[in-house]
Design an enzyme around this catalytic site. Structure first.
Site, PDB file in Angstrom:
ATOM      1  N   GLY A 159      34.752  31.599  50.011  1.00 18.80           N
ATOM      2  CA  GLY A 159      34.450  33.002  49.781  1.00 18.80           C
ATOM      3  C   GLY A 159      33.440  33.182  48.662  1.00 18.80           C
ATOM      4  O   GLY A 159      33.302  32.335  47.787  1.00 18.80           O
ATOM      5  N   GLY A 203      30.113  39.386  44.489  1.00 17.58           N
ATOM      6  CA  GLY A 203      29.155  39.663  43.434  1.00 17.58           C
ATOM      7  C   GLY A 203      29.538  39.093  42.087  1.00 17.58           C
ATOM      8  O   GLY A 203      28.689  38.943  41.199  1.00 17.58           O
ATOM      9  N   PHE A 204      30.835  38.749  41.919  1.00 18.40           N
ATOM     10  CA  PHE A 204      31.301  38.289  40.616  1.00 18.40           C
ATOM     11  C   PHE A 204      31.715  36.820  40.598  1.00 18.40           C
ATOM     12  O   PHE A 204      32.190  36.342  39.572  1.00 18.40           O
ATOM     13  CB  PHE A 204      32.482  39.146  40.150  1.00 18.40           C
ATOM     14  N   GLY A 205      31.576  36.134  41.696  1.00 20.36           N
ATOM     15  CA  GLY A 205      31.946  34.724  41.670  1.00 20.36           C
ATOM     16  C   GLY A 205      32.151  34.135  43.046  1.00 20.36           C
ATOM     17  O   GLY A 205      31.856  34.756  44.064  1.00 20.36           O
ATOM     18  N   LYS A 256      39.032  29.965  41.746  1.00 21.93           N
ATOM     19  CA  LYS A 256      38.149  31.124  41.655  1.00 21.93           C
ATOM     20  C   LYS A 256      37.232  30.928  40.453  1.00 21.93           C
ATOM     21  O   LYS A 256      37.702  30.799  39.317  1.00 21.93           O
ATOM     22  CB  LYS A 256      38.964  32.419  41.504  1.00 21.93           C
ATOM     23  N   ASP A 276      44.953  47.713  45.409  1.00 20.64           N
ATOM     24  CA  ASP A 276      43.977  47.316  46.430  1.00 20.64           C
ATOM     25  C   ASP A 276      44.675  46.761  47.674  1.00 20.64           C
ATOM     26  O   ASP A 276      44.298  45.715  48.208  1.00 20.64           O
ATOM     27  CB  ASP A 276      43.003  46.289  45.860  1.00 20.64           C
TER      28      ASP A 276
END
Length: 379
Positions: A41, A44-46, A65, A163
């Protein structure tokens, strides 16, 4: 294979028996134990990688991650750092739960932040929906029972997920249980945090109105779960199941299979736009859900039928019922005394005088046999 975690590496694939990347020289093992296998995966952040824990004999799979923000704005970067740190904190606060990924490690290496957590092997519900089509009422009821217990655990720990959506619910392949993942948006409600206006976060299709204004409450998760059920029942975006002109949900018009009035009432109450009209706690939803049609908390999403074991009787003989014994004794009696009166065409015994005494003796013996067998069966 070992996969290099250096974002700038041109050839990140390496054999699994090397400790440094053959292309860029980057160290392949994190904390001398976690080895990335392949990317699974990117956002935008990693990036997210499937990995192996080399420190354990069984070498179990896990997820790495990597915090690698590509956004340049100061505010955006600061928010990204907050969310990445927040996921580790929330998972640590929650502790262990069989339907929440366990936090294994959180650290910085080579000026980059990493989070390592348990790997959940299975498809998320968005993938299940695309592959198998819309769910029916039985499956939705079982989904609710399964996930509401997970939400109950989170809320007891004063954590709002914020979420909930099909992409963040994984159907684990090993036991067909639903696992709630991605706590990057989760918020703690301890202290004064619940009364503070935060950032609007979450996926717009599934977010409660008050959460859009940065005022998430426990009931906000209930709303998101209701919107998730609507998506799984209709195979449509929740946006497409809401009539904005009349300010009401119309998801029942797009059902693939009909549902009961009870389930419709429950989902509509979960989806109330005004928080006070919505279910306030998970217990309230569970009480209504199981009041008339209790369903065990085992998922039925594309579940395969389990064959029932054959029943074997312990005795090696067949036990006769009283009616069977009586029938057999009557046949024996007929053989000795001749044909019953119900059959007049047969010739009667030639000695009618001696017959009563013979009949009486036989009757007596048969009664003893009958008492013996029937008495045994009745005990």
């Amino acid at each position: 294979m070992s996969y290099c975690l250096n974002p700038g590496c041109s050839k990140p694939e390496n054999p699994d028996d090397v400790k440094f990347c053959r292309t860029c020289g980057y160290k392949l093992l994190l904390k001398e134990r976690y080895r990335a296998i392949k990317p699974i995966g990117q956002g935008g952040f990693g990036k997210t990688f499937l990995a192996v824990d080399e420190d354990k004999p069984s070498k179990p799979r896990c997820v790495i991650k990597q915090f690698y923000p590509q956004a340049q704005g100061t505010n955006t970067l600061a928010k990204a750092v907050e969310l990445f740190n927040q996921e580790a904190v929330r998972l640590d606060e929650l502790g262990k739960h069989p339907q929440i990924p366990e936090l294994l490690a959180y650290f910085t290496q080579d000026d980059r932040q990493y989070l390592v957590q348990e790997f959940i092997d299975g498809q998320n519900l968005a993938q299940e929906l695309a592959q198998n089509g819309a769910l029916n009422e039985i499956q939705i009821r079982q989904l609710l029972n399964d996930l509401l217990s997970v939400l109950q655990f989170c809320h007891t720990k004063q954590v709002i997920h914020r979420d909930i959506k099909p992409e963040n619910i994984i159907l684990r392949g090993s036991d067909r249980k639903l696992v709630l993942v991605d706590f990057g948006a989760a918020k703690s409600t301890t202290g004064a945090a619940l009364n503070q206006t935060g950032t609007s976060i979450g996926s717009p299709e599934y977010v409660a109105p008050e959460q859009m204004r940065g005022r998430a409450v426990f009931a906000s998760d209930i709303y998101s779960l209701g919107a998730t059920c609507v998506n799984l029942l209709t195979a449509r975006s929740p946006f497409d199941s809401y009539d904005t002109n009349n300010d009401r949900w119309v998801w029942q018009q797009y059902l693939k299979t009909p549902v009961s009035n009870e389930l419709s009432h429950i989902l509509n109450k979960m989806l109330e736009s005004i928080p006070i009209r919505r279910y306030q706690t998970v217990d309230e939803v569970l009480n209504d859900l199981n009041q008339h049609s209790p369903v065990a908390a085992t998922p039925a999403i594309t579940a395969k039928p389990v064959p029932q074991p054959l029943t074997t009787s312990s005795p090696t003989f067949v036990t006769q019922s009283p009616s069977q014994v009586e029938k057999e004794l009557e046949e024996m009696k007929t053989q000795f005394l001749g044909t019953p009166k119900s059959q007049p065409n047969k010739i009667q015994s030639p000695n009618p005088i001696s017959q009563p005494s013979t009949k009486s003796k036989i009757d007596e013996e048969l009664e003893e046999l009958k008492a013996k067998y029937l008495g045994k069966n009745n005990t």
